[in-house]
Write a protein that holds these residues in place. Structure first.
Motif, short mmCIF file in Angstrom:
data_model
loop_
_atom_site.label_atom_id
_atom_site.label_comp_id
_atom_site.label_asym_id
_atom_site.label_seq_id
_atom_site.Cartn_x
_atom_site.Cartn_y
_atom_site.Cartn_z
N ARG A 51 0.84 -1.21 0.00
CA ARG A 51 0.00 0.00 0.00
C ARG A 51 0.87 1.25 0.00
O ARG A 51 0.63 2.19 -0.76
CB ARG A 51 -0.93 -0.03 1.22
CG ARG A 51 -1.93 1.10 1.26
CD ARG A 51 -2.95 0.93 2.39
NE ARG A 51 -3.92 -0.10 2.03
CZ ARG A 51 -3.94 -1.34 2.55
NH1 ARG A 51 -3.08 -1.70 3.47
NH2 ARG A 51 -4.83 -2.22 2.16
N TRP A 52 1.90 1.26 0.85
CA TRP A 52 2.78 2.43 0.88
C TRP A 52 3.52 2.61 -0.43
O TRP A 52 3.68 3.74 -0.90
CB TRP A 52 3.77 2.34 2.06
CG TRP A 52 3.13 2.90 3.28
CD1 TRP A 52 2.63 2.23 4.35
CD2 TRP A 52 2.89 4.29 3.54
NE1 TRP A 52 2.08 3.10 5.25
CE2 TRP A 52 2.23 4.37 4.78
CE3 TRP A 52 3.15 5.46 2.83
CZ2 TRP A 52 1.83 5.59 5.33
CZ3 TRP A 52 2.76 6.67 3.39
CH2 TRP A 52 2.11 6.72 4.62
N GLU A 53 3.96 1.54 -1.04
CA GLU A 53 4.66 1.67 -2.33
C GLU A 53 3.73 2.23 -3.40
O GLU A 53 4.16 3.04 -4.22
CB GLU A 53 5.28 0.35 -2.76
CG GLU A 53 6.45 -0.08 -1.92
CD GLU A 53 7.57 0.97 -1.80
OE1 GLU A 53 7.74 1.81 -2.72
OE2 GLU A 53 8.27 0.95 -0.77
N LEU A 54 2.49 1.81 -3.39
CA LEU A 54 1.54 2.35 -4.36
C LEU A 54 1.22 3.81 -4.07
O LEU A 54 1.06 4.61 -4.99
CB LEU A 54 0.27 1.49 -4.39
CG LEU A 54 0.46 0.09 -4.98
CD1 LEU A 54 -0.78 -0.76 -4.77
CD2 LEU A 54 0.85 0.16 -6.45
N ARG A 55 1.14 4.17 -2.80
CA ARG A 55 0.93 5.59 -2.45
C ARG A 55 2.10 6.44 -2.96
O ARG A 55 1.89 7.49 -3.56
CB ARG A 55 0.83 5.74 -0.93
CG ARG A 55 -0.43 5.23 -0.32
CD ARG A 55 -0.33 5.28 1.20
NE ARG A 55 -1.50 4.78 1.86
CZ ARG A 55 -1.47 4.22 3.06
NH1 ARG A 55 -0.34 4.09 3.72
NH2 ARG A 55 -2.60 3.77 3.60
N TYR A 56 3.32 5.98 -2.66
CA TYR A 56 4.49 6.71 -3.12
C TYR A 56 4.53 6.79 -4.64
O TYR A 56 4.85 7.84 -5.21
CB TYR A 56 5.78 6.03 -2.64
CG TYR A 56 6.11 6.19 -1.18
CD1 TYR A 56 5.96 7.40 -0.51
CD2 TYR A 56 6.62 5.12 -0.45
CE1 TYR A 56 6.29 7.55 0.82
CE2 TYR A 56 6.97 5.25 0.89
CZ TYR A 56 6.80 6.47 1.52
OH TYR A 56 7.14 6.61 2.84
N ALA A 57 4.22 5.69 -5.32
CA ALA A 57 4.27 5.66 -6.78
C ALA A 57 3.28 6.65 -7.37
O ALA A 57 3.62 7.41 -8.29
CB ALA A 57 4.00 4.25 -7.30
N ARG A 58 2.05 6.66 -6.88
CA ARG A 58 1.04 7.58 -7.42
C ARG A 58 1.45 9.03 -7.20
O ARG A 58 1.34 9.86 -8.11
CB ARG A 58 -0.32 7.31 -6.78
CG ARG A 58 -1.39 8.25 -7.31
CD ARG A 58 -2.75 7.96 -6.72
NE ARG A 58 -3.44 7.07 -7.63
CZ ARG A 58 -4.24 6.10 -7.25
NH1 ARG A 58 -4.45 5.86 -5.98
NH2 ARG A 58 -4.86 5.35 -8.14
N ALA A 59 1.95 9.35 -6.01
CA ALA A 59 2.36 10.73 -5.73
C ALA A 59 3.58 11.12 -6.57
O ALA A 59 3.63 12.23 -7.11
CB ALA A 59 2.66 10.90 -4.24
#
Length: 189
Positions: A51-59
């Protein structure tokens, strides 16, 4: 008669509002199906890490698309500042971990930027970006194979969403078809 700084103050406030609106979209939660996919594909079942990696990727992709598509140079600075502020205010990040979260975001931003802008070689940019996501989500050993096509598709979607967010928040450039953009730029600018 309004005070002279009032128009400038309102303009600055509107710029901050727009940047916060864009960042809210760039930092929205990833779809649970994508979290579970990444957890299974690369994060050894760790949904929180995925989840954190996807958050970072989107931002990160949101900021990179802003750098590419912004109509105004100030937009990139505004969005960048809003991302940093959103990390500092994120209730999901412990107070003593906010510096770490910002460093992790900056590491991902640099890696995605490099993956997108690297010239030469035989690996397309989309593959390099997908491999970044998989590498950050794992120990780096599984960055190719079955999970790569979906990683490419997912991050492509994030980039498309970011471009749409920018158009909706900041508008689109509309140039007359018979005028070159370079003609609209003042001499020496």
């Amino acid at each position: 008669m309004p005070l002279p700084f009032t128009a400038e103050w309102r303009s600055e406030r509107e710029r901050r509002r727009r940047a916060r609106a864009a960042v809210a979209a760039f930092r929205r939660e990833p779809d649970e199906a994508d979290v579970l996919w990444l957890a299974d594909a690369a994060a050894n079942g760790d949904a929180d890490h995925a989840r954190w990696e996807l958050r970072y990727a989107r931002a990160a992709l949101g900021l990179l698309v802003t750098q590419r598509d912004a109509l105004d140079d100030r937009t990139v600075a505004d969005v960048s500042a809003a991302i940093v502020a959103s990390l500092a205010e994120d209730p999901g990040i412990a107070l003593d971990r906010r510096d770490l979260a910002e460093r992790q975001f900056n590491d991902r931003l640099a890696a995605y930027r490099e993956a997108l802008t690297l010239r030469g070689g035989t690996v397309p940019a989309a593959d390099r970006v997908g491999r970044c996501l998989l590498a950050f989500a794992s120990d780096g050993a599984r960055t190719a194979g079955a999970p790569l096509p979906y990683a490419i598709e997912l991050l492509g979607r994030y980039g498309d969403e970011a471009a749409e967010v920018l158009r909706s928040v900041y508008g689109e450039a509309h140039l007359p078809e018979d005028v070159k953009p370079s003609v609209l730029r003042p001499a020496g600018g």
